[in-house]
Design a protein around this motif. Sequence first.
Motif, PDB file in Angstrom:
ATOM      1  N   GLY A  86       0.811  -1.209   0.006  1.00  0.00           N
ATOM      2  CA  GLY A  86      -0.053   0.012   0.029  1.00  0.00           C
ATOM      3  C   GLY A  86       0.934   1.247  -0.215  1.00  0.00           C
ATOM      4  N   LEU A 108      -7.729   6.328  -0.985  1.00  0.00           N
ATOM      5  CA  LEU A 108      -7.734   5.010  -0.908  1.00  0.00           C
ATOM      6  C   LEU A 108      -7.942   4.212  -1.979  1.00  0.00           C
ATOM      7  N   THR A 113      -2.906   3.741   1.237  1.00  0.00           N
ATOM      8  CA  THR A 113      -3.419   3.226   2.602  1.00  0.00           C
ATOM      9  C   THR A 113      -2.955   3.831   3.684  1.00  0.00           C
ATOM     10  N   SER A 114      -2.135   4.809   3.613  1.00  0.00           N
ATOM     11  CA  SER A 114      -1.544   5.649   4.697  1.00  0.00           C
ATOM     12  C   SER A 114      -0.910   7.030   4.627  1.00  0.00           C
ATOM     13  N   PRO A 140      -7.441   6.191   3.857  1.00  0.00           N
ATOM     14  CA  PRO A 140      -5.938   5.765   4.391  1.00  0.00           C
ATOM     15  C   PRO A 140      -6.029   6.214   5.976  1.00  0.00           C
ATOM     16  N   HIS A 407       4.145  -2.408   8.416  1.00  0.00           N
ATOM     17  CA  HIS A 407       3.631  -1.713   7.300  1.00  0.00           C
ATOM     18  C   HIS A 407       4.742  -1.702   6.189  1.00  0.00           C
ATOM     19  N   ASP A 417      -1.898  -4.609   3.834  1.00  0.00           N
ATOM     20  CA  ASP A 417      -2.045  -3.312   3.218  1.00  0.00           C
ATOM     21  C   ASP A 417      -1.421  -3.598   1.721  1.00  0.00           C
ATOM     22  N   VAL A 438      -7.493  -2.570  -3.939  1.00  0.00           N
ATOM     23  CA  VAL A 438      -6.714  -2.084  -3.123  1.00  0.00           C
ATOM     24  C   VAL A 438      -7.050  -2.868  -1.698  1.00  0.00           C
ATOM     25  N   TYR A 439      -6.209  -3.210  -1.026  1.00  0.00           N
ATOM     26  CA  TYR A 439      -6.566  -3.995   0.350  1.00  0.00           C
ATOM     27  C   TYR A 439      -6.034  -3.162   1.341  1.00  0.00           C
ATOM     28  N   LYS A 440      -6.826  -2.843   2.498  1.00  0.00           N
ATOM     29  CA  LYS A 440      -6.441  -2.176   3.559  1.00  0.00           C
ATOM     30  C   LYS A 440      -6.969  -3.110   4.856  1.00  0.00           C
TER      31      LYS A 440
END
Length: 449
Positions: A86, A108, A113-114, A140, A407, A417, A438-440
């Motif tokens: 991510g 996102l 993701t962050s 995110p 992460h 993520d 997208v995976y979070k």
Amino acid sequence: MDKLKNIYALLIFIIVIPNSKAQTNNSESTAFTNITLIDVENSKSLENMTIIISDDKITSVFPSNSQQIPTSAEIVDMANHYIIPGLIDGHVHLFANQNRTADLEKLLFSGVTSLRDMGGDVRVYQELNQKIANGSIKSPNIYYSATFFGPEFLVDPRTKFANKGINAGEAPWMRVVHDSTNLKEVISEAKEFGVTGIKAYASISPDLLKVISEEAHRQGLKVWSHAAIFPSKPSDAVNAKVDAISHGVGMIVEQAETVPNSFHNAVRNFIPVQDFENADVLSQDYVDLLQSMKAEGTIFEPTISAWKKVQSKNQDGKMNENKISPKSNMPPAIKLNIPAMNKWVNNITNAAYLNGVTISAGTDFTRTIKWVQDEIRFLVESGLTEIDAIKAATLNNAIVIGIEKTHGSISVGKQADFVILTENPLENIENLRSVKTVYKNGKRYSVEE
């Protein structure tokens, strides 16, 4: 303190982007097979890999067909697809953003993701993180800072804008500091508001910067600073052992004989007269600085996007244009040479990279979205390899924030993520925009065609 915690500056409205959805996997785990893994830890591409996630964690990473997949797992064949960690934008200012919730959702779904927010009202970020945690907004994860500055900076309206209801310079997240400040106390107060790091912004002397850094680190916080903290130079920040410095433009200050104490004086009268066009990044002053950064592990975030006029397709397929604006509410007294400044930032970024300095990626996004995908492309244009530019916006930014153990890369035990792409970003960095899903935190986000 309790009274401060209960003050809220804004009412956040929830805006949902049409045609987007989050999906929950009902199986115990999911196995993505035959996918090409962009391994930022080892700077290489691994073909035909299997990645298994369970709940919100990555549980297995191995070559496809080399191990047995649990029978309870949902198997998803991802042949001809690519997986990256991510993305993390390491420099944003969400407080001034006028479409915050909608823009966070767009980020996102683009693969971010962050985020690391570098200055604003932390009460807003606390509320946003609560909504992210309870699922009422898609966004995110947000990590944020407390901004420290000297009394000279109180003339800036941002010292009032970001702490409504509290006297300027007295909010735990927007704090005036000087030699007699009880740093143990004020850093502890900032920590109680959930900040991840202290940002040294302006009018902080080298000696005071060193003490701030020591106390913040003692309390388990990161320390981030501008490259030039007027009157402190980049080398002063490195000597103070800050974790990361921002803005390639400010690196020019290292060679100056005298540096103004006032941020606004510097922006108006000092920065515009620096010779960006002819400054030599290979002169001894800059080489010594970069070698010191490498030795100390100081991460460099050049924010190439900060002064660029970006024209590219955004995640909606529309043209994305970011207007250039000085990094202050006070316009420069002398016209800035923007093309020369941009060339300087490219050159100092390249020199830092060649000297082994760790590079991170941040956009300095404020009122309207800037895409970290553009910043990654600018890093490639500055000489980074495609995989190192991706690493700048993933693992290196995780190190800046202090979340690298959980992460920033795709490895066993880390948070699930990641982004699945339909095109290879190592062949063309623009392929970072070919987002399929997208995976979070193990949760899937997809945009319906």
